[in-house]
Design a protein around this motif. Structure first.
Motif, short mmCIF file in Angstrom:
data_model
loop_
_atom_site.label_atom_id
_atom_site.label_comp_id
_atom_site.label_asym_id
_atom_site.label_seq_id
_atom_site.Cartn_x
_atom_site.Cartn_y
_atom_site.Cartn_z
N SER A 7 0.85 -1.19 0.00
CA SER A 7 0.00 0.00 0.00
C SER A 7 0.88 1.24 0.00
N ARG A 8 0.34 2.32 -0.54
CA ARG A 8 1.04 3.60 -0.61
C ARG A 8 0.03 4.72 -0.38
N ILE A 9 0.51 5.77 0.26
CA ILE A 9 -0.26 7.01 0.33
C ILE A 9 0.11 7.81 -0.92
N VAL A 10 -0.89 8.27 -1.65
CA VAL A 10 -0.65 9.00 -2.89
C VAL A 10 -1.38 10.35 -2.82
N PRO A 11 -0.89 11.34 -3.58
CA PRO A 11 -1.55 12.65 -3.57
C PRO A 11 -2.85 12.61 -4.37
N GLY A 12 -3.88 13.21 -3.80
CA GLY A 12 -5.17 13.26 -4.47
C GLY A 12 -6.26 12.73 -3.56
N THR A 13 -7.45 13.21 -3.76
CA THR A 13 -8.57 12.69 -2.98
C THR A 13 -8.85 11.25 -3.41
N PRO A 14 -9.52 10.48 -2.56
CA PRO A 14 -9.88 9.11 -2.99
C PRO A 14 -10.65 9.09 -4.31
N ASP A 15 -11.56 10.05 -4.50
CA ASP A 15 -12.32 10.09 -5.76
C ASP A 15 -11.41 10.38 -6.95
N GLU A 16 -10.47 11.32 -6.79
CA GLU A 16 -9.55 11.63 -7.89
C GLU A 16 -8.69 10.41 -8.24
N VAL A 17 -8.20 9.73 -7.22
CA VAL A 17 -7.37 8.55 -7.46
C VAL A 17 -8.20 7.46 -8.13
N TRP A 18 -9.39 7.22 -7.62
CA TRP A 18 -10.26 6.18 -8.19
C TRP A 18 -10.62 6.51 -9.63
N ASN A 19 -10.84 7.80 -9.92
CA ASN A 19 -11.17 8.19 -11.30
C ASN A 19 -10.03 7.84 -12.25
N LEU A 20 -8.80 7.85 -11.78
CA LEU A 20 -7.65 7.50 -12.61
C LEU A 20 -7.48 5.99 -12.72
N ILE A 21 -7.58 5.26 -11.62
CA ILE A 21 -7.23 3.84 -11.64
C ILE A 21 -8.43 2.90 -11.62
N GLY A 22 -9.63 3.41 -11.37
CA GLY A 22 -10.79 2.56 -11.18
C GLY A 22 -11.36 1.93 -12.44
N GLY A 23 -11.00 2.43 -13.60
CA GLY A 23 -11.45 1.81 -14.83
C GLY A 23 -10.63 0.55 -15.09
N PHE A 24 -11.27 -0.57 -15.33
CA PHE A 24 -10.56 -1.83 -15.50
C PHE A 24 -9.58 -1.78 -16.68
N ASP A 25 -9.86 -0.93 -17.64
CA ASP A 25 -9.00 -0.83 -18.83
C ASP A 25 -8.04 0.36 -18.75
N SER A 26 -7.83 0.93 -17.55
CA SER A 26 -7.07 2.18 -17.44
C SER A 26 -5.59 2.01 -17.07
N LEU A 27 -5.06 0.80 -17.00
CA LEU A 27 -3.67 0.62 -16.59
C LEU A 27 -2.67 1.46 -17.38
#
Length: 139
Positions: A7-27
């Motif tokens: 696990s890592r602490i990353v900059p950004g709100t949980p929603d901002e982070v999820w918007n970047l990585i939460g799409g299954f095809d977004s790697l």
């Protein structure tokens, strides 16, 4: 069955982070190890290609938008494991609205490698991936 988690602490709100990585095809948007991803079967399967041209095929097995997490199984990959299932989660950091915790975990059966070798492999992949995510979000 072996398992590991990073696990890592990353900059950004949980929603901002999820918007970047939460799409299954977004790697490819945040993980340099995967420059190419093709969605198959209505987005439930992704066909990935790494920089060496090796193919990795993964199936989405669980997705929860509200809890900001998804799990996937590897169907085909150049890794010395079988029965691989992994989960990516984004959590809020108590008392911080400018950061999120991302946890990447997996369980698997070593196949052609020792348990320690398989654990080290995926711990390295997860750590490198979360470091790359941090760099992407900090840019």
């Amino acid at each position: 069955m072996a398992s590991t988690s990073v696990s890592r602490i990353v900059p950004g709100t949980p929603d901002e982070v999820w918007n970047l990585i939460g799409g299954f095809d977004s790697l490819p948007d945040w993980l340099p190890y995967i420059p190419e991803s093709t969605a198959l079967e209505g987005g439930r399967v992704r066909r990935l290609r790494n920089p060496e041209g090796e193919v990795i095929i993964e199936r989405l097995v669980a997705f929860n938008e509200t809890e900001r997490q998804y799990s996937y199984a590897i169907l085909q990959a150049p890794f010395p494991v079988n029965g691989y299932v992994s989960t990516i989660r984004v959590h809020a950091v108590p008392g911080r609205d400018d950061a999120a915790e991302v946890q990447w975990s997996g369980r698997f059966n070593p196949d052609g490698a020792t348990e320690d070798e398989a654990i080290d492999l995926f711990r390295g992949i997860y750590a490198d991936g979360l470091d790359a995510l941090h760099a992407t979000l900090a840019a």
